[in-house]
Motif scaffolding. Structure first.
Motif, PDB file in Angstrom:
ATOM      1  N   LEU A  53     148.312  43.353 -13.195  1.00 62.49           N
ATOM      2  CA  LEU A  53     147.850  43.350 -11.804  1.00 62.49           C
ATOM      3  C   LEU A  53     146.367  43.017 -11.718  1.00 62.49           C
ATOM      4  O   LEU A  53     145.590  43.696 -11.049  1.00 62.49           O
ATOM      5  CB  LEU A  53     148.125  44.711 -11.149  1.00 62.49           C
ATOM      6  CG  LEU A  53     149.578  45.172 -11.133  1.00 62.49           C
ATOM      7  CD1 LEU A  53     149.695  46.562 -10.530  1.00 62.49           C
ATOM      8  CD2 LEU A  53     150.461  44.198 -10.382  1.00 62.49           C
ATOM      9  N   SER A  54     145.970  41.948 -12.410  1.00 55.39           N
ATOM     10  CA  SER A  54     144.551  41.616 -12.416  1.00 55.39           C
ATOM     11  C   SER A  54     144.252  40.126 -12.449  1.00 55.39           C
ATOM     12  O   SER A  54     143.263  39.698 -11.874  1.00 55.39           O
ATOM     13  CB  SER A  54     143.855  42.280 -13.612  1.00 55.39           C
ATOM     14  OG  SER A  54     144.341  41.737 -14.830  1.00 55.39           O
ATOM     15  N   ASN A  73     142.401  39.619  -9.453  1.00 55.77           N
ATOM     16  CA  ASN A  73     142.356  40.855  -8.672  1.00 55.77           C
ATOM     17  C   ASN A  73     142.656  40.685  -7.183  1.00 55.77           C
ATOM     18  O   ASN A  73     142.437  41.603  -6.403  1.00 55.77           O
ATOM     19  CB  ASN A  73     141.000  41.569  -8.826  1.00 55.77           C
ATOM     20  CG  ASN A  73     140.696  41.921 -10.257  1.00 55.77           C
ATOM     21  OD1 ASN A  73     141.519  42.520 -10.941  1.00 55.77           O
ATOM     22  ND2 ASN A  73     139.528  41.527 -10.729  1.00 55.77           N
ATOM     23  N   GLU A 121     146.044  41.676  -0.708  1.00 55.26           N
ATOM     24  CA  GLU A 121     145.704  42.943  -1.358  1.00 55.26           C
ATOM     25  C   GLU A 121     144.705  42.722  -2.494  1.00 55.26           C
ATOM     26  O   GLU A 121     144.847  41.802  -3.299  1.00 55.26           O
ATOM     27  CB  GLU A 121     146.971  43.611  -1.910  1.00 55.26           C
ATOM     28  CG  GLU A 121     147.982  43.963  -0.835  1.00 55.26           C
ATOM     29  CD  GLU A 121     149.258  44.582  -1.377  1.00 55.26           C
ATOM     30  OE1 GLU A 121     150.127  44.924  -0.552  1.00 55.26           O
ATOM     31  OE2 GLU A 121     149.392  44.714  -2.617  1.00 55.26           O
ATOM     32  N   TYR A 133     142.922  44.369  -5.942  1.00 59.27           N
ATOM     33  CA  TYR A 133     143.315  45.297  -7.001  1.00 59.27           C
ATOM     34  C   TYR A 133     142.131  45.630  -7.895  1.00 59.27           C
ATOM     35  O   TYR A 133     141.282  44.783  -8.163  1.00 59.27           O
ATOM     36  CB  TYR A 133     144.445  44.701  -7.844  1.00 59.27           C
ATOM     37  CG  TYR A 133     145.779  44.722  -7.139  1.00 59.27           C
ATOM     38  CD1 TYR A 133     146.747  45.666  -7.453  1.00 59.27           C
ATOM     39  CD2 TYR A 133     146.058  43.811  -6.129  1.00 59.27           C
ATOM     40  CE1 TYR A 133     147.959  45.697  -6.793  1.00 59.27           C
ATOM     41  CE2 TYR A 133     147.271  43.837  -5.455  1.00 59.27           C
ATOM     42  CZ  TYR A 133     148.214  44.780  -5.792  1.00 59.27           C
ATOM     43  OH  TYR A 133     149.406  44.815  -5.136  1.00 59.27           O
ATOM     44  N   VAL A 164     146.220  51.319 -11.590  1.00 62.55           N
ATOM     45  CA  VAL A 164     145.576  50.277 -10.780  1.00 62.55           C
ATOM     46  C   VAL A 164     145.625  50.680  -9.309  1.00 62.55           C
ATOM     47  O   VAL A 164     146.678  51.060  -8.790  1.00 62.55           O
ATOM     48  CB  VAL A 164     146.285  48.924 -10.983  1.00 62.55           C
ATOM     49  CG1 VAL A 164     145.501  47.819 -10.273  1.00 62.55           C
ATOM     50  CG2 VAL A 164     146.442  48.592 -12.461  1.00 62.55           C
ATOM     51  N   SER A 187     144.965  49.576  -5.276  1.00 65.24           N
ATOM     52  CA  SER A 187     144.904  48.395  -4.417  1.00 65.24           C
ATOM     53  C   SER A 187     144.678  48.811  -2.969  1.00 65.24           C
ATOM     54  O   SER A 187     144.992  49.933  -2.568  1.00 65.24           O
ATOM     55  CB  SER A 187     146.189  47.563  -4.528  1.00 65.24           C
ATOM     56  OG  SER A 187     147.218  48.116  -3.733  1.00 65.24           O
TER      57      SER A 187
END
Length: 293
Positions: free
Chosen positions: A46-47, A117, A181, A183, A195, A197
């Motif tokens: 998630l980056s 991100n 979004e 992150y 993580v 967000s």
């Protein structure tokens, strides 16, 4: 003596030549040593740009009171300060049986990282909205039918006997939304990442409203009725690099100006707007679309 000097010079020349030869060989080996490409490290989940995630979960919702305006043949009135609740399904196999998944209050997400991100997220929020039946609400406007006009007393109407109105978006209050979004990785361990967000979304309302007004046959059909918008924040626990548990909270605003109230397409309709809150949780999967060593 001359002989000794000659021998010494010859030996020193040989030694010097040998050292120079060894040095040249080492330099040559360094020059022709094969190039080793720098090993790319797999990025945090998630980056990174190009990463994708999917998510499925369930929600609970809360709704602010709203004024609902009804208009049609022989009536034009408003019910004021109407309260409503969600309608969660009792926990059981229905939550895991794919043939029954629409019975629950569910959420679906698919996200794609357009930048590091930063993800664009397509979502479906299948909420449920039920007008509380046991309430007396304010009334303004007119009704030509004397039976239902007679149910209005001192500017109020009692909804508890269901004869005047039943009003639900239970199949459901569908919010089809597109969000952006941001992150941020809070914890990075070998097999665990946490993580955070935050973001916002906007979308259309596509409810299947179950409404029975003045004893008419119930209106029960999907219809684009309006729009919604929201702010959201989530915590995502990623384990074993790919699996994800997500918990999210959101608050938003819904405006539906074209709710079908009877089986007559025109002119019978209702409109309402209200704020809502939602909490949701579920499981997902994240993966890279780029290859890393």
């Amino acid at each position: 003596m001359k002989n000794l000097l000659v021998v010494a010079l010859m030996m020193s020349g040989f030694a010097f030549g040998q050292v120079k030869k060894d040095t040249l060989e080492k330099e040559y080996k360094l020059e022709v040593a094969p190039y080793k490409a720098e090993k790319k490290q797999k990025p945090y989940p998630l980056s990174k740009k190009g990463q994708v995630f999917v998510f499925y979960g369930w929600n609970r919702g809360a709704y602010g009171n709203s004024d609902i305006h009804f208009s049609g043949n022989g009536y034009d009135f408003q019910l004021n300060n109407v309260s409503a609740r969600d309608k969660p399904t009792k926990f059981g196999i229905v939550y895991f049986d794919p043939t029954w998944f629409t019975v629950t209050q569910y959420n679906f997400r698919i996200g794609y990282f357009i930048k590091d991100n930063l993800a664009i997220v397509l979502g479906v929020d299948h909420m449920k909205y039920v007008m509380k039946q046991n309430q007396t609400v304010g009334f303004s406007g007119y009704i030509s039918d004397p039976k239902y006009a007679g149910m209005v007393q001192n500017g109020q109407v009692d909804l508890s006997d269901t004869q005047f109105l039943t009003f639900e978006h239970t199949d459901g209050l569908n919010y089809e939304n597109l969000g952006l979004e941001k992150y941020k990785n809070l914890i990075h361990k070998k097999n665990i990442d946490l993580v955070w967000s935050y973001g916002a979304g906007i979308g259309v309302m596509f409810p299947k409203s179950n409404i029975k007004l003045f004893g008419n046959e119930r209106s029960d059909r999907f219809h684009v009725a309006g729009m919604g918008t929201d702010l959201r924040s989530s915590l995502n626990l990623v384990f074993w690099k790919n699996w994800m548990i997500r918990a999210e909270a959101k608050a938003g605003y819904i405006n539906m100006w074209d709710i079908k109230t009877t089986l007559n397409n025109k002119p019978d309709k209702a409109r309402q707007d209200f704020v809502f809150g939602q909490i949701l949780a579920g499981i997902g999967y994240t993966f890279n679309t780029k290859k890393y060593n």
